[in-house]
Design an enzyme around this catalytic site. Structure first.
Site, PDB file in Angstrom:
ATOM      1  CG  HIS A 205      -0.782  -1.927   3.277  1.00  0.00           C
ATOM      2  ND1 HIS A 205      -1.058  -0.675   2.771  1.00  0.00           N
ATOM      3  CD2 HIS A 205      -0.046  -2.549   2.328  1.00  0.00           C
ATOM      4  CE1 HIS A 205      -0.510  -0.545   1.571  1.00  0.00           C
ATOM      5  NE2 HIS A 205       0.115  -1.675   1.278  1.00  0.00           N
ATOM      6  CD  GLU A 206       2.548  -5.107   3.485  1.00  0.00           C
ATOM      7  OE1 GLU A 206       2.454  -5.817   2.464  1.00  0.00           O
ATOM      8  OE2 GLU A 206       2.925  -3.918   3.459  1.00  0.00           O
TER       9      GLU A 206
ATOM     10  CG  HIS B 258      -0.473  -6.308  -0.594  1.00  0.00           C
ATOM     11  ND1 HIS B 258      -1.192  -5.645  -1.562  1.00  0.00           N
ATOM     12  CD2 HIS B 258       0.356  -5.387  -0.042  1.00  0.00           C
ATOM     13  CE1 HIS B 258      -0.830  -4.368  -1.585  1.00  0.00           C
ATOM     14  NE2 HIS B 258       0.123  -4.186  -0.680  1.00  0.00           N
TER      15      HIS B 258
END
Lengths: 108, 234
Positions: free
Chosen positions: B113-114, B117
């Site tokens: 997920h990160e 980003h």
């Protein structure tokens, strides 16, 4: 950059097309496609591409090459068919590799 | 943004108190005794070595000029509440909440997920702090592509819908993430999500597909590794 016609080969190994086809047809994948899009996945193109790939390996036919290229270009076009929300960078962020500040106070 | 609003908006940093001040000295024995730091580091190492999601993202970032170094770009810290992680654009760091991640599968999802980003930060001019559309887009992509909206994960949340439930989950997770880090009304956040959802849900870069499972992610990683041959013969 396109490979010259003499050095051209299918964009993927033929076995990759077959494994994508088999994966696409699997129940779990079909379920997840419905779970995401509400429709069944279209798997036939992978099988057609496998056939064209094998055909090209045997005969180096121009028709097989064109079929494969047209199919893959369509895949790329579908992937790129989004209007970006942001502007893409030409270079990575300048501070990506800069060292961290050491000014966080810490207990000794 | 006027001064009053700037004072009120903390961009979610209140959830990550370790960003400003570490309670224990990094690498100290005290830290290892009183925090889950070592466990977090070990799970992180395992994730980057074995998760096809993480390996693909790390490769794509290297390809984009943002090579990720574990000691520089990851930080295991204690966080507030139930938040699992975050991406700090001011320091180019991924924060992993060592007090809230206790299972490898969870670590794998948070890292993925990160990294999404971080990948968006690397390849685009994402205005994290002033443009809600940019923030919403990255959150949609992260929820969509990290595997956190798979059927089994939704089942564990007692969400039993089937038809396009994945999309409902992506909206819900993205909304929750936005509301956690920005002082914005739910109505405004939902409106922004609606404006960008179609574009961002269909942006699968760098996976080329929505990786519903590890096998999907492995196939996507295989495609990534063979990208030179692929584009040379299109």
């Amino acid at each position: 950059m396109m490979a010259g016609s003499e050095s051209w080969r299918p964009p993927r190994e033929c076995d990759v097309y077959w494994s994508e086809y088999k994966h696409c047809k699997r129940l779990w994948h079909r379920f997840h496609h419905y779970y995401t899009f509400g429709t069944s996945p279209l798997c036939q193109q992978w099988k057609d591409d496998y056939g064209a790939c094998r055909d090209w390996e045997k005969t180096h036919s121009a028709h097989a090459k064109e079929c494969l290229q047209e199919s893959e270009r369509k895949r790329v076009s579908e992937q790129r068919n989004v209007t970006p929300v942001w502007e893409l960078r030409e270079k990575p962020p300048a501070d990506w590799h800069m060292p961290l500040n050491q000014d966080k106070s810490q207990d000794s | 943004m006027d001064q009053t609003k700037q004072q009120e908006e903390d961009y979610g940093y209140n959830l990550f108190p370790g960003r400003k001040k570490s309670k224990y000295k990094k690498g100290s024995i005290v830290e290892s005794l009183f925090t889950f730091n070592h466990k977090c580091q070990a799970m992180l190492q395992f994730a980057v070595e074995t998760s096809p999601y993480a390996k693909l993202l790390l490769g794509a970032m290297k390809n984009s000029g943002c090579t990720v170094y574990k000691d520089r770009h990851f930080s295991c810290e204690d966080c507030d509440g139930t938040v699992s992680g975050g991406f700090d654009a001011t320091t180019s760091q991924i924060v992993l909440c060592q007090n809230n991640i206790h299972q490898q599968a969870h670590m794998n999802r948070v890292v993925t997920h990160e990294l999404i980003h971080a990948f968006d930060h690397c390849r685009a001019h994402v205005d994290w702090f002033n443009n809600f559309k940019h923030l919403a887009c990255s959150e949609i992509r992260a929820a969509n592509l990290s595997g956190e909206c798979s059927f089994t994960n939704e089942l564990s949340r007692l969400n039993f819908g089937l038809n396009q439930q994945h999309q409902e989950c992506v909206r819900r997770c993205a909304l929750r993430s936005i509301l956690a880090v920005r002082k914005i009304s739910r109505e405004k956040a939902e409106k922004v999500l609606d404006e960008v959802f179609d574009s961002c849900f269909h942006d699968h870069t760098p996976f080329g597909r929505i990786p519903h499972s590890k096998k999907d992610a492995r196939f996507a990683y295989r495609d990534f590794e063979s990208r030179d041959r692929y584009y040379a013969n299109l």
